[in-house]
Scaffold this active site. Structure first.
Site, PDB file in Angstrom:
ATOM      1  N   CYS A   1       0.837  -1.201   0.000  1.00  0.00           N
ATOM      2  CA  CYS A   1       0.000   0.000   0.000  1.00  0.00           C
ATOM      3  C   CYS A   1       0.876   1.257   0.000  1.00  0.00           C
ATOM      4  O   CYS A   1       0.656   2.182  -0.783  1.00  0.00           O
ATOM      5  CB  CYS A   1      -0.917  -0.039   1.224  1.00  0.00           C
ATOM      6  SG  CYS A   1      -2.152   1.267   1.224  1.00  0.00           S
ATOM      7  N   CYS A   2       1.901   1.292   0.868  1.00  0.00           N
ATOM      8  CA  CYS A   2       2.803   2.443   0.914  1.00  0.00           C
ATOM      9  C   CYS A   2       3.577   2.569  -0.384  1.00  0.00           C
ATOM     10  O   CYS A   2       3.848   3.676  -0.847  1.00  0.00           O
ATOM     11  CB  CYS A   2       3.803   2.310   2.063  1.00  0.00           C
ATOM     12  SG  CYS A   2       3.162   2.804   3.652  1.00  0.00           S
TER      13      CYS A   2
ATOM     14  N   CYS B   1      -3.671   4.090   9.388  1.00  0.00           N
ATOM     15  CA  CYS B   1      -2.395   3.675   9.973  1.00  0.00           C
ATOM     16  C   CYS B   1      -1.887   4.635  11.036  1.00  0.00           C
ATOM     17  O   CYS B   1      -0.689   4.630  11.374  1.00  0.00           O
ATOM     18  CB  CYS B   1      -1.352   3.541   8.867  1.00  0.00           C
ATOM     19  SG  CYS B   1      -1.847   2.409   7.576  1.00  0.00           S
TER      20      CYS B   1
ATOM     21  N   CYS C   1       7.631   4.090   5.738  1.00  0.00           N
ATOM     22  CA  CYS C   1       6.801   3.816   4.556  1.00  0.00           C
ATOM     23  C   CYS C   1       7.638   3.398   3.356  1.00  0.00           C
ATOM     24  O   CYS C   1       7.112   2.855   2.381  1.00  0.00           O
ATOM     25  CB  CYS C   1       5.973   5.040   4.193  1.00  0.00           C
ATOM     26  SG  CYS C   1       6.979   6.474   3.789  1.00  0.00           S
TER      27      CYS C   1
ATOM     28  N   CYS D   1      -1.475   8.434   7.221  1.00  0.00           N
ATOM     29  CA  CYS D   1      -2.801   8.088   6.693  1.00  0.00           C
ATOM     30  C   CYS D   1      -3.719   7.640   7.826  1.00  0.00           C
ATOM     31  O   CYS D   1      -3.261   7.046   8.809  1.00  0.00           O
ATOM     32  CB  CYS D   1      -2.673   6.964   5.685  1.00  0.00           C
ATOM     33  SG  CYS D   1      -1.718   7.408   4.234  1.00  0.00           S
TER      34      CYS D   1
HETATM   35  S1  SF4 Z   1       0.383   4.765   5.536  1.00  0.00           S
HETATM   36 FE1  SF4 Z   1      -1.214   3.147   5.500  1.00  0.00          FE
HETATM   37  S2  SF4 Z   1      -2.868   3.875   4.180  1.00  0.00           S
HETATM   38 FE2  SF4 Z   1      -1.050   5.210   3.856  1.00  0.00          FE
HETATM   39  S3  SF4 Z   1      -0.073   4.365   2.085  1.00  0.00           S
HETATM   40 FE3  SF4 Z   1       0.918   3.416   3.870  1.00  0.00          FE
HETATM   41  S4  SF4 Z   1      -0.250   1.532   4.342  1.00  0.00           S
HETATM   42 FE4  SF4 Z   1      -1.451   2.776   2.881  1.00  0.00          FE
END
Ligand code: SF4
Length: 250
Positions: A115-116, A200, A223, A197
């Site tokens: 996701c990151c 998280c 991240c 985010c």
């Molecule tokens: S911080 Fe969480 S929601 Fe944001 S990009 Fe990374 S995993 Fe995804």
């Protein structure tokens, strides 16, 4: 073009310089091929203030992951408008759209590294392609990984990463905020000392580490922007690393 040796020497020399002196050198050396990144949280404000006070036209990259708190987006709008700065929003590559939408709720929780990567690292890689220097606001006291960072770091792709606040402590941020009367992120008062985010980030106690609320209890502290960003070259590398079926993400 600076040699590796010159970068190493300058980086050591900068250990005793102020952030403003390092930023001035960076702007003098690299303008207009220079940008900074900002997440528009409270601890980001001093660097944003220093850089844009020197040159309001320097691009400020903001990664819009689609998972931000509403308060972050509103704060970003307010600062960009009041300070009249050149904020550039970065978004994920559209090739991930179908995959990301199908997994919008589960992805941050089940695979935060992927996701990151697709929401933060890849958009930043793309934005940094056309410049020579990137000013970042990391500090050594934030994480064990950042504790080993250098003020000047040459990346694999030739980009120079500049970390002017590396030697600052949390107290330096507070002092600068007070001295220049800078506004804090609206969630700061509610215990969000570091804001990422929404899926998280959680609020923390007054004595917790500043970043304790990021990916709390999930064994993740970074991240990828400040670690292995340039070791992943393309979407295909990531598909291999995360064992994704390429046909599902095209
Ligand atoms: S911080 Fe969480 S929601 Fe944001 S990009 Fe990374 S995993 Fe995804």
């Amino acid at each position: 073009m600076l040699s590796v040796h010159e970068i190493t020497e300058l980086s050591e020399e900068f250990e005793t310089k102020t952030p403003q002196e390092i930023i001035q050198w960076a702007a003098d050396t690299f303008w207009p091929e220079i940008a900074m990144s900002s997440s528009f949280q409270t601890q980001s404000m001093p660097l944003l203030h220093m850089v844009t006070s020197l040159n309001r036209s320097i691009p400020v990259f903001f990664i819009d992951t689609g998972y931000h708190f509403w308060e972050t987006l509103m704060f970003r709008e307010k600062i960009a408008s009041e300070w009249k700065i050149n904020v550039i929003d970065l978004y994920r590559d559209h090739r991930w759209d179908v995959f990301a939408k199908q997994n919008i709720r589960s992805l941050p929780l089940e695979d935060p590294n992927l996701c990151c990567y697709l929401h933060k690292v890849q958009p930043m890689q793309k934005a940094l392609k056309d410049i020579k220097a990137w000013i970042s606001g990391i500090r050594r006291d934030q994480t064990s990984v950042r504790a080993h960072a250098k003020i000047l770091e040459l990346q694999e792709n030739g980009l120079l990463k500049i970390n002017p606040l590396l030697n600052w402590k949390k107290s330096d941020v507070q002092e600068y905020m007070e001295e220049y009367n800078l506004p804090a992120h609206p969630l700061y008062e509610k215990g969000y000392k570091s804001v990422g985010c929404a899926p998280c980030t959680v609020a923390i106690g007054v004595n917790d580490d500043e970043r304790a609320g990021r990916w709390a209890g999930r064994g993740k502290v970074e991240c990828g922007l400040h670690t292995d960003m340039f070791s992943k070259k393309d979407i295909a590398d990531v598909q291999n690393e995360f064992h994704l079926d390429i046909t599902k993400v095209k």
